[in-house]
Design a protein around this motif. Structure first.
Motif, PDB file in Angstrom:
ATOM      1  N   LEU A   1      30.726  30.232 -14.189  1.00  0.00           N
ATOM      2  CA  LEU A   1      30.288  28.920 -13.700  1.00  0.00           C
ATOM      3  C   LEU A   1      31.079  28.488 -12.467  1.00  0.00           C
ATOM      4  O   LEU A   1      30.510  27.921 -11.530  1.00  0.00           O
ATOM      5  CB  LEU A   1      30.441  27.876 -14.810  1.00  0.00           C
ATOM      6  N   ARG A   2      32.383  28.767 -12.464  1.00  0.00           N
ATOM      7  CA  ARG A   2      33.196  28.421 -11.304  1.00  0.00           C
ATOM      8  C   ARG A   2      32.728  29.171 -10.065  1.00  0.00           C
ATOM      9  O   ARG A   2      32.595  28.602  -8.977  1.00  0.00           O
ATOM     10  CB  ARG A   2      34.667  28.744 -11.583  1.00  0.00           C
ATOM     11  N   GLN A   3      32.452  30.451 -10.226  1.00  0.00           N
ATOM     12  CA  GLN A   3      31.968  31.243  -9.095  1.00  0.00           C
ATOM     13  C   GLN A   3      30.627  30.722  -8.593  1.00  0.00           C
ATOM     14  O   GLN A   3      30.400  30.637  -7.377  1.00  0.00           O
ATOM     15  CB  GLN A   3      31.845  32.717  -9.494  1.00  0.00           C
ATOM     16  N   ARG A   4      29.753  30.386  -9.518  1.00  0.00           N
ATOM     17  CA  ARG A   4      28.439  29.866  -9.109  1.00  0.00           C
ATOM     18  C   ARG A   4      28.590  28.558  -8.341  1.00  0.00           C
ATOM     19  O   ARG A   4      27.923  28.339  -7.331  1.00  0.00           O
ATOM     20  CB  ARG A   4      27.548  29.655 -10.350  1.00  0.00           C
ATOM     21  N   LEU A   5      29.481  27.689  -8.820  1.00  0.00           N
ATOM     22  CA  LEU A   5      29.718  26.433  -8.106  1.00  0.00           C
ATOM     23  C   LEU A   5      30.249  26.707  -6.701  1.00  0.00           C
ATOM     24  O   LEU A   5      29.804  26.082  -5.726  1.00  0.00           O
ATOM     25  CB  LEU A   5      30.716  25.577  -8.893  1.00  0.00           C
ATOM     26  N   GLU A   6      31.170  27.637  -6.580  1.00  0.00           N
ATOM     27  CA  GLU A   6      31.785  27.906  -5.281  1.00  0.00           C
ATOM     28  C   GLU A   6      30.802  28.498  -4.282  1.00  0.00           C
ATOM     29  O   GLU A   6      30.827  28.141  -3.095  1.00  0.00           O
ATOM     30  CB  GLU A   6      32.989  28.840  -5.462  1.00  0.00           C
ATOM     31  N   ILE A   7      29.922  29.394  -4.732  1.00  0.00           N
ATOM     32  CA  ILE A   7      28.969  29.977  -3.781  1.00  0.00           C
ATOM     33  C   ILE A   7      27.918  28.949  -3.370  1.00  0.00           C
ATOM     34  O   ILE A   7      27.467  28.933  -2.224  1.00  0.00           O
ATOM     35  CB  ILE A   7      28.315  31.264  -4.323  1.00  0.00           C
ATOM     36  N   ASN A   8      27.530  28.086  -4.312  1.00  0.00           N
ATOM     37  CA  ASN A   8      26.593  27.007  -3.955  1.00  0.00           C
ATOM     38  C   ASN A   8      27.241  26.051  -2.957  1.00  0.00           C
ATOM     39  O   ASN A   8      26.593  25.580  -2.013  1.00  0.00           O
ATOM     40  CB  ASN A   8      26.168  26.235  -5.214  1.00  0.00           C
ATOM     41  N   TYR A   9      28.526  25.767  -3.171  1.00  0.00           N
ATOM     42  CA  TYR A   9      29.259  24.866  -2.286  1.00  0.00           C
ATOM     43  C   TYR A   9      29.345  25.475  -0.890  1.00  0.00           C
ATOM     44  O   TYR A   9      29.130  24.784   0.118  1.00  0.00           O
ATOM     45  CB  TYR A   9      30.661  24.619  -2.856  1.00  0.00           C
ATOM     46  N   TYR A  10      29.666  26.769  -0.816  1.00  0.00           N
ATOM     47  CA  TYR A  10      29.772  27.431   0.485  1.00  0.00           C
ATOM     48  C   TYR A  10      28.437  27.386   1.226  1.00  0.00           C
ATOM     49  O   TYR A  10      28.396  27.093   2.441  1.00  0.00           O
ATOM     50  CB  TYR A  10      30.217  28.884   0.308  1.00  0.00           C
ATOM     51  N   ALA A  11      27.350  27.666   0.534  1.00  0.00           N
ATOM     52  CA  ALA A  11      26.031  27.637   1.174  1.00  0.00           C
ATOM     53  C   ALA A  11      25.731  26.245   1.715  1.00  0.00           C
ATOM     54  O   ALA A  11      25.221  26.088   2.837  1.00  0.00           O
ATOM     55  CB  ALA A  11      24.958  28.078   0.187  1.00  0.00           C
ATOM     56  N   ALA A  12      26.047  25.213   0.935  1.00  0.00           N
ATOM     57  CA  ALA A  12      25.801  23.837   1.376  1.00  0.00           C
ATOM     58  C   ALA A  12      26.653  23.505   2.605  1.00  0.00           C
ATOM     59  O   ALA A  12      26.187  22.826   3.530  1.00  0.00           O
ATOM     60  CB  ALA A  12      26.111  22.864   0.241  1.00  0.00           C
ATOM     61  N   CYS A  13      27.902  24.001   2.630  1.00  0.00           N
ATOM     62  CA  CYS A  13      28.783  23.759   3.781  1.00  0.00           C
ATOM     63  C   CYS A  13      28.233  24.394   5.054  1.00  0.00           C
ATOM     64  O   CYS A  13      28.414  23.859   6.156  1.00  0.00           O
ATOM     65  CB  CYS A  13      30.176  24.324   3.518  1.00  0.00           C
ATOM     66  N   CYS A  14      27.574  25.538   4.908  1.00  0.00           N
ATOM     67  CA  CYS A  14      27.005  26.211   6.079  1.00  0.00           C
ATOM     68  C   CYS A  14      25.725  25.520   6.548  1.00  0.00           C
ATOM     69  O   CYS A  14      25.487  25.376   7.748  1.00  0.00           O
ATOM     70  CB  CYS A  14      26.716  27.675   5.757  1.00  0.00           C
ATOM     71  N   LEU A  15      24.901  25.114   5.605  1.00  0.00           N
ATOM     72  CA  LEU A  15      23.632  24.461   5.958  1.00  0.00           C
ATOM     73  C   LEU A  15      23.857  23.048   6.489  1.00  0.00           C
ATOM     74  O   LEU A  15      23.101  22.557   7.334  1.00  0.00           O
ATOM     75  CB  LEU A  15      22.715  24.428   4.740  1.00  0.00           C
ATOM     76  N   MET A  16      24.903  22.376   5.989  1.00  0.00           N
ATOM     77  CA  MET A  16      25.247  21.021   6.424  1.00  0.00           C
ATOM     78  C   MET A  16      26.741  20.974   6.713  1.00  0.00           C
ATOM     79  O   MET A  16      27.522  20.469   5.910  1.00  0.00           O
ATOM     80  CB  MET A  16      24.862  20.008   5.327  1.00  0.00           C
ATOM     81  N   PRO A  17      27.165  21.523   7.859  1.00  0.00           N
ATOM     82  CA  PRO A  17      28.599  21.652   8.165  1.00  0.00           C
ATOM     83  C   PRO A  17      29.321  20.311   8.139  1.00  0.00           C
ATOM     84  O   PRO A  17      28.785  19.289   8.562  1.00  0.00           O
ATOM     85  CB  PRO A  17      28.605  22.256   9.571  1.00  0.00           C
ATOM     86  N   GLU A  18      30.544  20.341   7.640  1.00  0.00           N
ATOM     87  CA  GLU A  18      31.303  19.120   7.424  1.00  0.00           C
ATOM     88  C   GLU A  18      31.411  18.252   8.684  1.00  0.00           C
ATOM     89  O   GLU A  18      31.134  17.046   8.637  1.00  0.00           O
ATOM     90  CB  GLU A  18      32.710  19.459   6.912  1.00  0.00           C
ATOM     91  N   THR A  19      31.809  18.840   9.792  1.00  0.00           N
ATOM     92  CA  THR A  19      32.029  18.038  11.004  1.00  0.00           C
ATOM     93  C   THR A  19      30.772  17.291  11.421  1.00  0.00           C
ATOM     94  O   THR A  19      30.790  16.069  11.628  1.00  0.00           O
ATOM     95  CB  THR A  19      32.515  18.937  12.160  1.00  0.00           C
ATOM     96  N   ALA A  20      29.673  18.018  11.526  1.00  0.00           N
ATOM     97  CA  ALA A  20      28.415  17.396  11.959  1.00  0.00           C
ATOM     98  C   ALA A  20      27.866  16.462  10.883  1.00  0.00           C
ATOM     99  O   ALA A  20      27.358  15.372  11.196  1.00  0.00           O
ATOM    100  CB  ALA A  20      27.388  18.474  12.287  1.00  0.00           C
ATOM    101  N   ALA A  21      27.966  16.863   9.626  1.00  0.00           N
ATOM    102  CA  ALA A  21      27.408  16.052   8.539  1.00  0.00           C
ATOM    103  C   ALA A  21      28.162  14.731   8.394  1.00  0.00           C
ATOM    104  O   ALA A  21      27.549  13.670   8.214  1.00  0.00           O
ATOM    105  CB  ALA A  21      27.455  16.830   7.230  1.00  0.00           C
ATOM    106  N   VAL A  22      29.484  14.782   8.476  1.00  0.00           N
ATOM    107  CA  VAL A  22      30.272  13.556   8.347  1.00  0.00           C
ATOM    108  C   VAL A  22      29.992  12.616   9.516  1.00  0.00           C
ATOM    109  O   VAL A  22      29.860  11.392   9.330  1.00  0.00           O
ATOM    110  CB  VAL A  22      31.776  13.885   8.254  1.00  0.00           C
ATOM    111  N   ALA A  23      29.877  13.158  10.720  1.00  0.00           N
ATOM    112  CA  ALA A  23      29.560  12.314  11.881  1.00  0.00           C
ATOM    113  C   ALA A  23      28.221  11.621  11.689  1.00  0.00           C
ATOM    114  O   ALA A  23      28.057  10.424  12.000  1.00  0.00           O
ATOM    115  CB  ALA A  23      29.544  13.166  13.150  1.00  0.00           C
ATOM    116  N   PHE A  24      27.239  12.358  11.176  1.00  0.00           N
ATOM    117  CA  PHE A  24      25.905  11.782  10.931  1.00  0.00           C
ATOM    118  C   PHE A  24      25.993  10.663   9.896  1.00  0.00           C
ATOM    119  O   PHE A  24      25.425   9.576  10.075  1.00  0.00           O
ATOM    120  CB  PHE A  24      24.962  12.886  10.452  1.00  0.00           C
ATOM    121  N   LEU A  25      26.692  10.932   8.791  1.00  0.00           N
ATOM    122  CA  LEU A  25      26.787   9.945   7.714  1.00  0.00           C
ATOM    123  C   LEU A  25      27.589   8.718   8.133  1.00  0.00           C
ATOM    124  O   LEU A  25      27.251   7.582   7.773  1.00  0.00           O
ATOM    125  CB  LEU A  25      27.412  10.592   6.478  1.00  0.00           C
TER     126      LEU A  25
END
Length: 479
Positions: free
Chosen positions: A250-274
């Motif tokens: 479950l931990r691995q699944r959470l981490e890979i889902n998190y990584y994919a989300a970070c790539c699709l919605m990168p932190e720098t750009a996503a935080v600026a938008f929000l």
């Protein structure tokens, strides 16, 4: 101290050399100055001999101490007996409450092989059945609570994703399939889309030939293909090993889902938008979704990673099916949710007055449904979007406490409901008048959910059919 296996091996080697020269225990004992019973304990691995005694035994049997201390069993019979001792000393066997087999000269090697075969199969099945449903639910609950203490935010994975995106030349806007392919190439992998992917796997990575196999690109909702490719890459980037238990899986699944989300919605750009949307008092999941070209669910879940950490807003996320059962959840804002005795929320039915369920009654499902709900824990504002898959309808909800609704679009909604759950009179107990009218006069035919009878997925990668995956890889490796 030597291990039990080391003492057992030593004992077998001493016995082997004693019998080789035709001595009894008492005869060898007389030569080395100890009782035969003392030697018996040593040969059975029950007592550790002193070095001086070992030297005398080696001399008496015509060998040397180095040979006696070898880690190799002296013969096949000894190897079988040592393995059986180890298997019968394991927790797996002992909790069965079955008396261990006492090995005697009269037990043949074939019988030992058969008994060991049963032990090996028992251990194999124990490794595959790595969690009962209750253990899996507890592991999932523990992981959810751990993530809540971190505001659902994993900075190391955020940084890793930004690094990989920069290396692939991604600057801004929605992440393209081409950029995802470049990211794979930089890791030494090629993305290959096939029609015969094993039904039990979302993707298959061929580590030997550097290939990541995915479903055909023509599958509706291509956003998922980018995510699946990124998840497969994440296993390599994060250094994952085969899961040791269900919690690790479950931990691995959470981490890979998190990584994919970070790539699709990168932190720098996503935080600026929000942050800009908050400044404009116009935060909306649908705008965030459209800005990065992802699904409504992915956008809502990504907000749980960033909104508390960077905007200081506590919130909740719910994915609920048509029956009201929770399939995915996150909350750090105190929203009262149903839970079982293990603390698990998944599978529990939310109050019918929650926006997550009342939105199913809306005629117009193309826009978000906004609602304030008064609960025993306070008033919450929610935005809910409904949808449907082949498995049925579902809703995605992102909500916040009343005081933080001022930052979101839809805060002016007049829609309001009251929930007193977990008080059963709220929505779980029938109306008294209707009960008086129909009690004992109704006999509904229950819809039985087949998952009630489904065992928890087995295997190192739960639910994956290894034989199917290996046959698939063997077929495509030759192409």
């Amino acid at each position: 101290m030597p291990s039990t296996v080391e003492l057992a091996t030593l004992g077998h080697r001493i016995r082997h050399h004693r019998l080789r020269i035709g001595l009894t225990l008492d005869e060898l004992g007389a030569q080395v100055g100890v009782a035969g019973s003392h030697l018996s304990l040593i040969e059975n691995g029950k007592r550790e001999p002193k070095l001086s005694l070992l030297q005398q035994i080696a001399k008496a049997t015509g060998t040397d101490v180095t040979d006696l201390l070898s880690a190799e069993p002296p013969n096949r019979r000894a190897a079988l007996e040592i393995e059986l001792d180890r298997a019968q000393a394991s927790t797996i066997f002992q909790r069965l409450g079955i008396p261990p087999v006492k090995v005697t000269k009269g037990i043949s090697d074939e019988t030992l092989e058969s008994v060991l075969g049963l032990h090996r199969e028992l251990q194999r099945r124990e490794r595959e059945a790595i969690a009962t449903p209750e253990e899996a639910r507890r592991a999932n609950t523990e992981l959810r609570l751990q993530m809540r203490t971190k505001n659902n935010y994993l900075p190391e994975i955020e940084k890793l994703a930004e690094k990989q995106l920069k290396a692939a030349g991604h600057g801004s806007g929605a992440l393209t399939h081409r950029t995802v392919s470049i990211m794979a190439e930089q890791l030494g992998f090629e993305l290959i889309y096939v029609n015969d992917l094993p039904h039990s796997a979302r993707s298959v990575t061929d580590l030997e030939n550097g290939r990541i196999y995915l479903p055909p690109a023509s599958i509706p909702g291509g956003h998922g293909l980018r995510s699946m490719a990124l998840q497969a890459m994440a296993h390599r980037l994060l250094g994952h090993q085969p899961p040791t238990d269900y919690a690790d899986f479950l931990r691995q699944r959470l981490e890979i889902n998190y990584y994919a989300a970070c790539c699709l919605m990168p932190e720098t750009a996503a935080v600026a938008f929000l942050q800009q949307a908050k400044k404009d008092r116009n935060l909306a999941v649908e705008d965030f979704r459209d800005a990065f070209g992802v699904t409504h669910e992915a956008a809502g879940m990504r907000m749980t990673n960033l909104v508390t950490q960077h905007l200081g807003i506590a919130l909740h996320f719910l994915r609920v099916d048509g029956s009201g059962a929770i399939s995915r959840v996150y909350e750090n804002d105190g929203l009262p949710l149903p839970a079982d005795v293990t603390g698990a929320v998944e599978g529990q039915v939310v109050c019918r007055h929650f926006s997550a369920r009342s939105a199913f009654a809306e005629q117009n499902r193309t826009t978000e449904h906004y609602q304030y709900t008064d609960t025993p824990a306070g008033t919450f504002w929610c935005a809910t979007q409904t949808g449907a898959t082949s498995d049925g309808e579902f809703s995605i909800t992102v909500g916040v406490p009343f005081d933080d609704a001022k930052w979101f679009r839809g805060r002016e909604t007049p829609q309001r409901a009251t929930s007193t759950c977990p008080d059963e009179s709220c929505c779980h107990r029938p109306d008294p008048d209707l009960t008086a009218r129909w009690a004992g006069k109704a006999w509904p035919s229950a819809r039985v959910h087949m998952q009630m009878f489904s065992p928890l997925p087995r295997g190192a990668f739960p639910g994956v059919d290894d034989s199917e995956v290996y046959a698939f890889l063997d077929k495509h490796a030759a192409e």
